[in-house]
Design an enzyme around this catalytic site. Structure first.
Site, short mmCIF file in Angstrom:
data_model
loop_
_atom_site.label_atom_id
_atom_site.label_comp_id
_atom_site.label_asym_id
_atom_site.label_seq_id
_atom_site.Cartn_x
_atom_site.Cartn_y
_atom_site.Cartn_z
N LYS A 8 0.36 8.10 -7.26
CA LYS A 8 -1.07 8.33 -7.03
C LYS A 8 -1.41 9.73 -6.55
O LYS A 8 -0.69 10.34 -5.77
CB LYS A 8 -1.57 7.34 -5.98
CG LYS A 8 -1.55 5.90 -6.45
CD LYS A 8 -2.78 5.54 -7.24
CE LYS A 8 -3.88 5.18 -6.27
NZ LYS A 8 -5.12 4.93 -6.97
N GLU B 292 -14.22 11.90 -1.94
CA GLU B 292 -14.74 10.63 -1.41
C GLU B 292 -15.31 10.81 0.00
O GLU B 292 -16.31 10.20 0.36
CB GLU B 292 -13.62 9.59 -1.39
CG GLU B 292 -13.13 9.19 -2.78
CD GLU B 292 -11.81 8.43 -2.70
OE1 GLU B 292 -11.84 7.23 -2.44
OE2 GLU B 292 -10.75 9.06 -2.87
N SER C 256 -0.61 8.32 -2.02
CA SER C 256 -0.66 6.96 -1.51
C SER C 256 0.62 6.69 -0.74
O SER C 256 1.69 7.18 -1.11
CB SER C 256 -0.79 5.98 -2.68
OG SER C 256 -0.31 4.70 -2.31
N HIS D 40 -27.85 6.80 -17.60
CA HIS D 40 -27.35 5.43 -17.31
C HIS D 40 -25.82 5.37 -17.35
O HIS D 40 -25.25 4.32 -17.61
CB HIS D 40 -27.92 4.41 -18.30
CG HIS D 40 -29.40 4.53 -18.52
ND1 HIS D 40 -30.32 3.87 -17.74
CD2 HIS D 40 -30.11 5.27 -19.41
CE1 HIS D 40 -31.54 4.18 -18.16
NE2 HIS D 40 -31.43 5.04 -19.15
#
Ligand code: ARG
Length: 469
Positions: A293, A300, A287, A166
């Protein structure tokens, strides 16, 4: 460069002399498959060479015609691959492009190549050869990723990580154990691909358009020459199904789904919130506005591309579901999903292998994470069960102890023996020995468990499996 075929205007595509006029240009755009079926070039040429040799062996064409055809086909292949010969959409597909150029090069002998054959058994053969070749390549890439996983696992046998259910910290495991879970998934994935290959390895040549052929051909000979292990048993089925592509795409979709889960772990682990891992810079992006970043874009994208691969499986199933026998042009729509699924998984496997090779773990932080959140509560329950208390009762007692620890803002090992004994007089001072991560993990010494002994044995087993051809 556009292919021009002097004196062959009335032969464009497969229209022959049946048609008085050409195809409407918009219709031609939809009809043509050359924009994607160029991928079949080598398989088409191999299939045609084997077919021509067989025709000669069976006395259907002359030996000399077969030889000229073979040489001509090699030349066509080289011309197309070098870019010397541009593919012509007016010729619809790779089969007609190759044949038209062959006829231009060698004349009448080339016109005999299509004896005892149809584009329907031809394309089914080409696609099966494509599947067999690409599936073998995917298996190699899966094994390369497995090697990368085992290498990192071996470096992290003694690194501990919280295991989750979980997405809540549950019980500690070795990081190696967590990584090797993906080896188990990938091993099944390669098994599914291998299995799909076995059913794909049946040669459709000889099925003709749908009803086989009147010529006395040698189907088994062609099949063996092309590396198939058998011939298809029903001409309507051979020309009219693409279930072999469905099977491969299904196996691909599942493998990509497994990669997606690994990618998701990398996204989580590399976040500030987890801080478990730093991804290699070569697999991250910056970024355009926030200079600090470093984003896990590749992880992804592997995750994101899973949607389209699953979509390809759905597209192909939907193409097939209402088709009457045998060949229908709808089947041309089975090609793009197959190619994109293969190419997406191949690229994703490479990128994931690179990400696994370059990831760095913060072992200190991982260790601390295993020591916070009462991950050893189950050990205490096992301790009581070991001393004869029914497990369900032990579970209740330890629940009360965890509650006490939470109220005081401490971990279980900060409670006193008196605290423990207030809940059960079976507790002795040795309970504190059980509140140790290393010990807790190593007591899980069963096949499939995370103890050091089992992990070392797994690494040896997997390595020898990877070395066996
Ligand atoms: N490009 C076609 C396909 O992929 C080749 C077979 C064409 N056959 C036909 N009867 N029109 O399906």
């Amino acid at each position: 460069m556009q292919l021009t075929l002097p004196g062959m205007a009335d032969m464009k595509g497969a229209r022959g002399r049946r048609f008085a006029s050409g195809l409407n240009p918009d219709a031609a755009d939809v009809n043509a498959s050359i924009n994607f079926d160029w991928r079949l070039l080598r398989h088409d040429v191999a299939g045609s060479k084997a077919h021509a040799r067989m025709l000669a062996r069976c006395g259907i064409i002359s030996q000399e015609d077969a030889e000229r055809t073979g040489e001509g086909l090699d030349r066509v292949c080289a011309e197309i691959e070098s870019g010397e010969l541009a593919l012509d959409p007016a010729l619809e597909d790779i089969h007609m492009n190759v044949e038209a150029r062959l006829i231009e090069l060698i004349g009448e002998a080339g016109q005999k190549l299509h004896t005892a054959r149809s584009r329907n058994d031809q394309v089914a053969t080409d696609m099966r050869l494509y599947v067999l070749t690409e599936a073998a390549g995917l298996i190699e890439r899966i094994d390369a990723l497995r090697r990368a996983l085992v290498d990192v696992a071996e470096r992290h046998i003694d690194t501990f990580i919280p295991g989750y259910t979980h997405l809540q910290r549950a019980q500690p495991v070795r990081l190696a154990h967590h990584l090797l879970a993906y080896d188990a998934m990938l091993t099944r994935d390669r098994g599914r691909i291998d299995d799909a290959m076995r059913r794909t390895a049946e040669c459709p040549l000889g099925a003709g358009a749908l009803a086989a052929t009147t010529f006395p051909i040698d189907r088994e000979g062609v099949a063996a020459e092309l590396g198939f292990s058998a011939v298809t048993r029903n001409s309507l089925d051979a020309a009219g199904d693409r279930d072999f592509a469905v099977e491969l795409i299904g196996a691909i979709a599942l493998c990509q789904t497994h990669l997606s889960r690994l990618a998701e772990e990398f996204v989580l682990w590399s976040s500030g919130e987890f801080g478990f891992a730093r991804l290699g810079e070569a697999y991250c992006s910056g970024s355009s506005i926030m200079p600090q970043k470093m984003n896990p874009d590749l992880a992804e994208l592997v995750r994101g591309k899973t949607g389209r691969v699953i979509g390809h499986w759905v597209s192909l199933m939907t193409v097939l579901k209402g088709l009457p026998l045998a060949y229908n042009k709808d089947l041309q729509e089975s090609q793009e999903p197959l190619y994109d699924a293969v190419e997406t998984l191949a690229a994703s496997l490479r990128v994931m292998a690179g990400m696994v090779e370059t990831v760095e773990f913060d072992t200190e932080r991982l260790r601390r994470a295993t020591e916070q959140g009462h991950l050893l509560a189950t050990e205490v329950a096992d301790y009581l069960a070991d001393r004869g208390l029914p497990f369900r009762e032990a579970h209740g007692i330890v629940g009360a102890l965890v509650r006490k620890a939470i109220e005081r803002g401490v971990e279980l090992d900060a409670l006193s023996l008196a605290d423990f004994r207030a809940e059960s007089d079976r507790f002795e001072s040795d309970v504190f020995d059980w509140l140790d991560v290393d010990r807790a993990v190593d007591r899980r010494d069963v096949i499939g468990g995370p103890s050091k002994r089992r992990i070392e044995a797994e690494i040896t087993r997997i390595r020898s499996e990877l070395e066996t051809p």
